[in-house]
Write an enzyme that holds these catalytic residues in place. Structure first.
Site, mmCIF file in Angstrom:
data_model
loop_
_atom_site.group_PDB
_atom_site.id
_atom_site.type_symbol
_atom_site.label_atom_id
_atom_site.label_comp_id
_atom_site.label_asym_id
_atom_site.label_seq_id
_atom_site.Cartn_x
_atom_site.Cartn_y
_atom_site.Cartn_z
ATOM 1 C CG HIS A 261 0.404 129.021 35.641
ATOM 2 N ND1 HIS A 261 1.079 130.150 36.080
ATOM 3 C CD2 HIS A 261 -0.891 129.200 35.991
ATOM 4 C CE1 HIS A 261 0.217 130.976 36.662
ATOM 5 N NE2 HIS A 261 -0.986 130.425 36.617
ATOM 6 C CG ASP A 310 -1.363 134.432 37.658
ATOM 7 O OD1 ASP A 310 -2.581 134.625 37.780
ATOM 8 O OD2 ASP A 310 -0.831 133.357 37.963
#
Length: 431
Positions: A261, A310
């Protein structure tokens, strides 16, 4: 040896025509452009296999069940915990097998599984404490995808807080116990490697991070980093530094480290990450309202970029690749933030997960190939390089992994009805 001929293939120097590819024992032995048709013809455009640098396979059960909700990342997390509470090794195997098959159908040839569901509950253990890990390995082997199993250390429910509720299924007690369990795991499978992960600085106390770093020596080490502003605020309040600075002080930032991220970073944080990887997950960061990460600034600072699916709200490497560019456009107000070659490099960054011999159609590289239809409603008329901005997972026709065809004519060879498998397993979890 097998010989294939492609009307067009994306080579390290760009798209070339009339490309002959020779493969022996899963390795590309020769690539020659400008050749006349020979061997087996591969239709469309052939590209290197895509890398899924960050996956939580069980999050696939949340697709279409949380997207219309208001709330925040933290309210979404409660729905995710509800799924984690219901999974057992056998059901996780069946779900992950279908999820990994969906990934291959989309063009992914490797996946880094960020795996933190380990135990029945606090203090409880399966007869084999790595039962869930074995289930994920078996799922990947059956789906034909390369797997980097990143065993996640997860010891706290927040800064200074013990794990509670379903989090206790993730908790080994301390980092030393986590390391002993990880050392005891020896997975079978030529397409399986292992790595380690620090869930986040919220979930691993600062004094235990060095233990994880030592246990990960020589292998990939991934970590959720600054996904949410609250993580930064709490870290500053408790430790007087940012999460990136905390990891740096613990020796966790090395060329094998992937910061997942990396959304809310200071300029100093970006500089600290130079030489590391940053794995952005655009579909999930948009879905959860995380924010837009400083991708261009990271790349300019010498941080290597990778991409991941993800939360599985989308399993489509084509989407993630162009979203890397589109998100940067939204943040900067200008177009063309990344060269198309940079986008493909990020999309095929298998090295972020420990696969160093992938990511290009070139002699000596492992033979992972993806054929994409250039004549669909979506791709018709697109330029060669423009295929990254036009194609979707639905345009993938054939996928080779390690010299073996796993997908042919849009059909997975071992998981023949992926939608039915997904519907069955996800439906059972929500009953």
């Amino acid at each position: 040896m097998s010989t294939y001929w492609c009307p067009r293939a994306w080579l390290p120097g760009g798209v070339a025509e009339g490309v002959r590819i020779d493969i022996a024992e899963g390795v590309i032995t020769s690539v020659v452009a400008g050749e006349k048709p020979c061997g087996t013809m591969l239709a469309g455009l052939v590209v290197p296999g895509f890398a899924n640098g960050h996956s939580h396979a069980f999050h696939r059960a949340l697709r279409g069940r949380t997207h219309g909700d208001r709330g925040s990342f933290w309210t979404w997390r409660e729905r995710m915990y509800a799924v984690a509470r219901r999974l057992e090794p056998d059901s996780y195997y069946r779900l992950a097998r279908a999820v990994y098959a969906e990934m291959v159908l989309a063009g992914y040839t490797s996946v880094a599984e960020f795996h933190y569901l380990h135990h029945p509950g606090r203090g409880q253990r399966y007869a084999d404490p790595n039962e869930f890990s074995h289930a994920l390995v078996a799922a990947a082997v059956d789906a034909g995808i390369r797997l980097t199993l990143l065993d996640v250390c997860y010891l706290a429910g927040g800064f200074g807080e013990p794990t509670a509720g379903v989090q206790q299924r993730f908790d080994d007690g301390d980092a030393e116990a986590w390391a002993r369990r990880v050392e005891s795991f020896d997975p079978a499978g030529e397409l399986v490697i292992t790595g380690a992960a620090i869930h986040s600085v919220r979930a691993v106390p600062a004094e235990q991070i060095p233990v994880v770093v030592r246990a990960a020596a020589g292998r990939p080490l991934h970590v959720h980093l600054s996904e949410q502003p609250l993580e930064n605020e709490e870290c500053l309040a408790v430790h007087g530094c940012t999460p990136t600075q905390l990891l740096s002080a613990a020796g966790a930032l090395t060329p094998r480290t992937a910061a997942v991220h990396a959304t809310h970073l200071t300029p100093g944080d970006i500089a600290e990450l130079s030489g590391c990887w940053a794995c952005l997950c655009p579909s999930t960061e948009a879905d959860l309202g995380d924010g837009i990460g400083p991708a261009r600034a990271l790349a300019d600072a010498g941080v290597r970029l990778a991409l991941g699916s993800d939360g599985q709200s989308v399993i489509d490497p084509w989407f993630e690749t162009r979203a890397l560019e589109f998100h940067e456009r939204l943040a900067s107000g200008r177009r063309g933030c990344f060269e198309v070659g940079e986008l493909l490099t990020a999309a095929t960054a298998h090295a972020a997960s420990g696969w160093s011999n992938l990511g290009a159609i070139a002699p000596g590289r492992d033979a992972d190939l993806v054929c994409v239809d250039t004549g669909s409603f979506r791709t018709a008329g697109a330029s060669d390089a423009g295929i990254l901005f036009a194609a979707t997972a639905s345009d993938v026709t054939d996928v080779m992994i390690a010299g073996r065809w796993v997908v042919r004519d849009r059909t997975h060879r071992t998981v023949t009805d992926v939608p039915a498998a997904l519907a069955t397993e996800i439906g059972a979890l929500w009953q």
